[in-house]
Design a protein around this motif. Structure first.
Motif, short mmCIF file in Angstrom:
data_model
loop_
_atom_site.label_atom_id
_atom_site.label_comp_id
_atom_site.label_asym_id
_atom_site.label_seq_id
_atom_site.Cartn_x
_atom_site.Cartn_y
_atom_site.Cartn_z
N GLY A 1 0.82 -1.21 0.00
CA GLY A 1 0.00 0.00 0.00
C GLY A 1 0.85 1.25 0.00
O GLY A 1 0.53 2.23 -0.68
N GLU A 2 1.95 1.27 0.75
CA GLU A 2 2.83 2.44 0.75
C GLU A 2 3.49 2.64 -0.60
O GLU A 2 3.65 3.78 -1.08
N ASN A 3 3.86 1.55 -1.27
CA ASN A 3 4.46 1.69 -2.61
C ASN A 3 3.45 2.28 -3.59
O ASN A 3 3.79 3.09 -4.46
N THR A 4 2.19 1.90 -3.49
CA THR A 4 1.16 2.45 -4.37
C THR A 4 1.00 3.95 -4.15
O THR A 4 0.85 4.73 -5.10
N VAL A 5 1.05 4.39 -2.88
CA VAL A 5 0.93 5.81 -2.58
C VAL A 5 2.09 6.60 -3.16
O VAL A 5 1.94 7.69 -3.71
N LEU A 6 3.31 6.05 -3.06
CA LEU A 6 4.48 6.75 -3.62
C LEU A 6 4.37 6.87 -5.13
O LEU A 6 4.74 7.89 -5.72
N ALA A 7 3.86 5.85 -5.80
CA ALA A 7 3.69 5.93 -7.26
C ALA A 7 2.68 6.99 -7.62
O ALA A 7 2.84 7.73 -8.59
N ARG B 1 -1.96 15.01 4.51
CA ARG B 1 -2.59 13.80 5.07
C ARG B 1 -3.85 14.16 5.84
O ARG B 1 -4.06 15.30 6.26
N ALA B 2 -4.70 13.13 6.03
CA ALA B 2 -5.99 13.34 6.69
C ALA B 2 -5.87 13.52 8.19
O ALA B 2 -6.78 14.04 8.84
N ALA B 3 -4.76 13.11 8.77
CA ALA B 3 -4.56 13.22 10.22
C ALA B 3 -3.09 13.45 10.50
O ALA B 3 -2.24 13.18 9.64
N PRO B 4 -2.74 13.98 11.65
CA PRO B 4 -1.34 14.24 11.97
C PRO B 4 -0.59 12.94 12.28
O PRO B 4 -0.19 12.67 13.42
N ASP B 5 -0.41 12.10 11.27
CA ASP B 5 0.24 10.81 11.45
C ASP B 5 0.85 10.40 10.12
O ASP B 5 0.24 10.60 9.06
N ARG B 6 2.04 9.82 10.15
CA ARG B 6 2.70 9.42 8.90
C ARG B 6 1.96 8.30 8.19
O ARG B 6 2.16 8.09 7.00
N HIS B 7 1.17 7.52 8.94
CA HIS B 7 0.43 6.43 8.33
C HIS B 7 -0.98 6.83 7.91
O HIS B 7 -1.74 5.98 7.44
N ALA B 8 -1.35 8.10 8.07
CA ALA B 8 -2.68 8.54 7.67
C ALA B 8 -2.79 8.62 6.14
O ALA B 8 -1.79 8.70 5.42
N ALA B 9 -4.02 8.60 5.66
CA ALA B 9 -4.25 8.63 4.21
C ALA B 9 -3.80 9.97 3.61
O ALA B 9 -3.93 11.02 4.23
N ILE B 10 -3.26 9.91 2.38
CA ILE B 10 -2.77 11.10 1.67
C ILE B 10 -3.94 11.68 0.86
O ILE B 10 -4.53 11.00 0.01
N LEU B 11 -4.26 12.95 1.16
CA LEU B 11 -5.37 13.60 0.46
C LEU B 11 -4.93 14.20 -0.87
O LEU B 11 -5.64 14.10 -1.88
N ARG B 12 -3.77 14.80 -0.88
CA ARG B 12 -3.22 15.42 -2.10
C ARG B 12 -1.75 15.71 -1.88
O ARG B 12 -1.25 15.58 -0.77
#
Length: 567
Positions: free
Chosen positions: A454-460, A518-529
């Motif tokens: 999932g993290e690799n997909t976000v980086l792409a 991100r949606a929350a103050p956390d490195r694992h939170a979802a990336i909005l833009r």
């Protein structure tokens, strides 16, 4: 008020001869320091003349302290309740000043019973060794039994079938060894029978019944010491202070020394217990290494009614006969010099004493006085009949004991019941635990792999959106400029609201690199833009190292390291 007398005669300077009710004494010294010599004690008095302050120290015999009111007897407490030579001969008890304790067990045996005592002590030594062997044999027997039962049941039965005959033989051998030791213990016992006629047997049965009633008394104490004190001087109605310990009376059937009738046990707080059998009294040390056999012809038993000051809980079977003051005058009336004086109930107890010429001395206090009297009556009648039988017998076998040592019996003695043993179910449990642990481990690995993918997909997605981000946010800047100019035109026409003034003063920062919102103050939170490098944002809120950024409205949370202040 009592009569007082005091007279002092000067012999020469600094020395006086004193006369008083208590006797004659001599005083020597100077004002402030005096030494008095009397027949009871010597006193040193030091003081400051004219101040009333002084210090007194006694030499010689120490002053007696008031005994505990919980353990004091009233004077004239030992009154005979029966008379006549054929009945219970009860004499007033002599108050002994000190410990009530029998002599050493080794010195209590009657002369005619010395040979039997030697036989019993030898058998007791053998019994001690056999008891240790019996405990070890029982332990080996139980272990062999557990080993056999576990191998006879699933799942071990699947693997241990060829070894079952050997395990079964080991158990049978352990069972046989335990039975052999048990038979040896039975053979070590000694049976003592005393020839009694029908009258003695009937009287013994009555004594046993009276002992059963005595054992049911609410309280039985062993009196271990008794100390006399001057009741006039101590301002008390009691004359003796005693120390007592709760004990029990009960019927005992000794497995080592067997008799035709069961014995009567009298527990002893400061020595060996007393076991009364028909014909003899048995006393043994607490470690069972030495025994004393006392002929009942030498036993003296007495019982008295005792008036007792009881400050503890009064037993239900005890009668309250009077009330006494804690501090009293000679005539028993209240001593009014003590403001906190109070009354104590006076109860009637029975006191039983056992004694022999060779040093047996035991005293017991019974809450049920009548039960104590009836027991001593029954026992005294039995002892009198026993003495008559011994005197009427023409041979020495009249009441002499007959001893029969135990014999080896080939029958299997009763051994302790073996426990119920279940199968070795832990062999089922271990594989289940290992399988569960393996499943959890595989599940954890799969979860970690899904997170990494999932993290690799976000980086792409970040890389693909980087080119289009500039145009998108350029258009946003144009819209922001138009909105700002419109707001400025409106602000010239009407007053600026308080909220708008706060928004104009919000902190502004610029992205130093491509920034993930991100949606929350956390490195694992979802990336909005993703904001491209150089984008200006307004800071709306802070949470540690995270900043809530946006343009007119908050877009999301950005890490502080990806932003820098405006130049």
């Amino acid at each position: 008020m009592g009569f007082r007398f005091h007279r002092s005669v000067r012999l020469f300077p600094g020395v006086h001869l004193n006369f008083s009710k208590s006797g004659v004494s001599v005083s020597a010294g100077v004002p402030g320091a005096t030494l008095n010599f009397g027949h009871r004690r010597s006193l040193l008095t030091l003081g400051l003349p004219g101040t009333g302050l002084s210090y007194r120290h006694a030499f010689g015999r120490a002053e007696r302290r008031n005994p505990s009111l919980a353990n004091v007897q009233l004077p004239l407490s030992t009154t005979p309740f029966l008379g006549g030579p054929s009945e219970v001969n009860v004499e007033p008890q002599d108050q002994c000043d000190g410990e009530i304790r029998s002599a050493d067990v080794a010195s209590l045996t009657s002369p005619d019973w010395q040979g039997l005592k030697a036989l019993i002590n030898e058998a007791a030594q053998q019994l001690a060794v056999l008891n240790a062997d019996f405990a070890a044999a029982l332990d080996s027997r139980e272990k062999a039994w557990r080993r056999l039962r576990r191998r006879e049941q699933l799942p071990l039965r699947l693997f241990m079938r060829p070894f079952l005959p050997a395990v079964r033989e080991a158990y049978l051998a352990a069972e046989e060894e335990a039975g052999k030791v048990a038979r040896a213990i039975a053979a070590t016992s000694i049976r003592i029978d005393v020839n009694l006629d029908e009258e003695c047997l009937a009287l013994w049965s009555q004594t046993a019944a009276a002992h059963a009633v005595l054992a049911g008394a609410c309280r039985v104490w062993d009196i271990t010491s008794a100390i006399d004190f001057d009741r006039v001087r101590e301002r008390m109605t009691a004359s003796t202070a005693i120390t007592r310990t709760l004990v029990r009376f009960y019927t005992v059937a000794d497995s080592f020394i067997a008799t035709a009738q069961p014995g009567m046990r009298f527990e002893n707080a400061n020595g060996g217990d007393l076991d009364l059998f028909p014909g003899f009294l048995l006393m043994r040390t607490r470690d069972h290494k030495d025994y004393a056999l006392i002929d009942l012809h030498d036993l003296e038993v007495s019982c008295t009614r005792t008036r007792f000051l009881e400050t503890e809980a009064i037993p239900a079977d005890t009668e309250i006969v009077d009330q006494a003051w804690a501090k009293a005058n000679k005539d028993g009336s209240r001593d009014r010099r003590f403001s906190g004086n109070y009354q104590i109930p006076v109860v009637e107890y029975g006191e039983i004493r056992f004694s022999t010429p060779l040093g047996l001395m035991e005293a017991y206090q019974i809450s049920d006085c009548q039960a104590a009297i009836e027991f001593v009556q029954a026992l005294q009648r039995f002892l009198n009949a026993l003495r008559r039988q011994s005197g009427q017998s023409s041979s020495a076998e009249g009441t002499s004991p007959s001893v029969e040592p135990g014999t080896m019996d080939d029958s299997i003695p009763s051994l302790p019941v073996l426990p119920d043993v279940r199968g070795a179910y832990e062999f089922y449990l271990v594989p289940a635990i290992l399988a569960t642990a393996g499943f959890l481990y595989v599940h954890m690995l799969q979860t970690q792999q899904s997170i990494v993918s999932g993290e690799n997909t976000v980086l792409a997605a970040k890389d693909s959106n980087a080119g289009s981000g500039d145009a998108l946010f350029a258009k946003s800047d144009q819209q922001n400029s138009a909105v700002k100019s419109q707001n400025a035109e409106e602000s010239r026409q009407q007053p600026v609201p308080f909220a708008s003034s706060i928004e104009e003063h919000r902190e502004q920062m610029i992205a130093s690199q491509n920034v993930s919102v991100r949606a929350a103050p956390d490195r694992h939170a979802a990336i909005l833009r993703v904001l491209p490098q150089g984008t200006k944002v307004i800071i709306f809120e802070r949470d540690g190292s995270w900043l809530r950024a946006g343009f007119h409205d908050p877009l999301g949370w950005v890490h502080r390291s990806a932003l820098r202040g405006l130049p």
